[in-house]
Design a protein around this motif. Structure first.
Motif, mmCIF file in Angstrom:
data_model
loop_
_atom_site.group_PDB
_atom_site.id
_atom_site.type_symbol
_atom_site.label_atom_id
_atom_site.label_comp_id
_atom_site.label_asym_id
_atom_site.label_seq_id
_atom_site.Cartn_x
_atom_site.Cartn_y
_atom_site.Cartn_z
ATOM 1 N N ALA A 288 -12.551 11.488 2.588
ATOM 2 C CA ALA A 288 -11.448 10.923 1.862
ATOM 3 C C ALA A 288 -10.765 9.800 2.734
ATOM 4 O O ALA A 288 -10.394 8.897 2.054
ATOM 5 C CB ALA A 288 -10.496 11.953 1.502
ATOM 6 N N MET A 289 -10.464 10.241 4.043
ATOM 7 C CA MET A 289 -9.768 9.204 4.828
ATOM 8 C C MET A 289 -10.712 7.798 5.124
ATOM 9 O O MET A 289 -10.010 6.683 5.227
ATOM 10 C CB MET A 289 -9.536 9.822 6.230
ATOM 11 N N SER A 290 -11.731 7.889 5.076
ATOM 12 C CA SER A 290 -12.810 6.921 5.207
ATOM 13 C C SER A 290 -13.051 6.053 3.936
ATOM 14 O O SER A 290 -13.575 4.874 4.147
ATOM 15 C CB SER A 290 -14.138 7.260 5.796
ATOM 16 N N GLY A 291 -12.765 6.548 2.687
ATOM 17 C CA GLY A 291 -12.854 5.574 1.783
ATOM 18 C C GLY A 291 -14.251 5.832 1.226
ATOM 19 O O GLY A 291 -14.487 5.058 0.245
ATOM 20 N N GLU A 292 -15.027 6.761 1.683
ATOM 21 C CA GLU A 292 -16.319 6.810 1.298
ATOM 22 C C GLU A 292 -16.652 6.899 -0.141
ATOM 23 O O GLU A 292 -15.772 7.841 -0.722
ATOM 24 C CB GLU A 292 -16.898 8.030 2.173
ATOM 25 N N ALA A 293 -17.549 6.648 -0.834
ATOM 26 C CA ALA A 293 -17.530 6.659 -2.254
ATOM 27 C C ALA A 293 -17.810 8.159 -2.661
ATOM 28 O O ALA A 293 -18.321 8.917 -1.839
ATOM 29 C CB ALA A 293 -19.071 6.047 -2.687
ATOM 30 N N GLY A 294 -17.248 8.174 -3.859
ATOM 31 C CA GLY A 294 -17.218 9.675 -4.250
ATOM 32 C C GLY A 294 -16.275 10.890 -3.534
ATOM 33 O O GLY A 294 -16.207 11.966 -3.843
ATOM 34 N N ALA A 295 -15.476 10.261 -2.874
ATOM 35 C CA ALA A 295 -14.684 11.182 -2.085
ATOM 36 C C ALA A 295 -13.225 11.292 -2.561
ATOM 37 O O ALA A 295 -12.300 11.738 -1.878
ATOM 38 C CB ALA A 295 -14.484 10.770 -0.489
ATOM 39 N N GLY A 296 -13.056 10.414 -3.713
ATOM 40 C CA GLY A 296 -11.774 10.631 -4.393
ATOM 41 C C GLY A 296 -10.863 9.238 -4.091
ATOM 42 O O GLY A 296 -9.737 9.272 -4.196
ATOM 43 N N GLY A 297 -11.751 8.566 -3.062
ATOM 44 C CA GLY A 297 -10.832 7.171 -2.607
ATOM 45 C C GLY A 297 -10.549 6.409 -3.540
ATOM 46 O O GLY A 297 -10.558 6.733 -4.931
ATOM 47 N N GLY A 298 -10.045 5.172 -3.275
ATOM 48 C CA GLY A 298 -9.669 4.179 -4.355
ATOM 49 C C GLY A 298 -8.311 3.946 -4.348
ATOM 50 O O GLY A 298 -7.521 3.913 -3.305
ATOM 51 N N GLU A 299 -7.665 3.918 -5.592
ATOM 52 C CA GLU A 299 -6.126 3.537 -5.489
ATOM 53 C C GLU A 299 -5.494 4.862 -4.976
ATOM 54 O O GLU A 299 -5.677 6.106 -5.122
ATOM 55 C CB GLU A 299 -5.746 3.524 -6.978
ATOM 56 N N PRO A 300 -4.293 4.369 -4.396
ATOM 57 C CA PRO A 300 -3.517 5.504 -3.971
ATOM 58 C C PRO A 300 -2.635 6.266 -4.945
ATOM 59 O O PRO A 300 -2.563 5.423 -5.935
ATOM 60 C CB PRO A 300 -2.427 4.706 -2.977
ATOM 61 N N PRO A 301 -2.241 7.351 -4.714
ATOM 62 C CA PRO A 301 -1.383 8.081 -5.825
ATOM 63 C C PRO A 301 -0.322 7.558 -6.208
ATOM 64 O O PRO A 301 0.306 6.915 -5.310
ATOM 65 C CB PRO A 301 -1.316 9.462 -5.114
ATOM 66 N N ASP A 302 0.186 7.416 -7.227
ATOM 67 C CA ASP A 302 1.425 6.848 -7.766
ATOM 68 C C ASP A 302 2.598 7.951 -7.476
ATOM 69 O O ASP A 302 2.337 8.909 -7.150
ATOM 70 C CB ASP A 302 1.288 6.585 -9.462
ATOM 71 N N ALA A 303 3.580 7.574 -7.505
ATOM 72 C CA ALA A 303 4.821 8.267 -7.472
ATOM 73 C C ALA A 303 5.006 9.594 -8.241
ATOM 74 O O ALA A 303 5.484 10.476 -7.759
ATOM 75 C CB ALA A 303 6.234 7.373 -7.611
ATOM 76 N N GLY A 304 4.602 9.540 -9.489
ATOM 77 C CA GLY A 304 4.469 10.728 -10.387
ATOM 78 C C GLY A 304 3.597 11.846 -9.900
ATOM 79 O O GLY A 304 4.054 12.760 -9.881
#
Length: 67
Positions: A39-55
């Protein structure tokens, strides 16, 4: 390198990079540690991508309060 050497090095890295205590490191499974690293490396399929929004952050804080 022995298992003890490798584990000690990895525990130190988990503490420095993830802020984990030694206890948190030793309680984590290899799958949990791998998931965090992916997840920290932004590896595909790790839930990476856009950061979480405030909600999402607010919901997570409510679900998992500190203390």
């Amino acid at each position: 390198m022995t298992f003890a050497d490798a584990a000690g090095r990895l525990a130190g890295m988990a503490g420095a990079v993830l802020g984990w205590s030694p206890d948190a490191f030793w309680r984590a499974t290899p799958a949990e540690l791998g998931a965090v690293v992916r997840a920290m490396s932004g590896e595909a399929g790790a839930g990476g991508g856009e950061p979480p929004d405030a909600g999402l952050i607010a919901r997570m804080r409510e679900a998992f309060p500190d203390g």
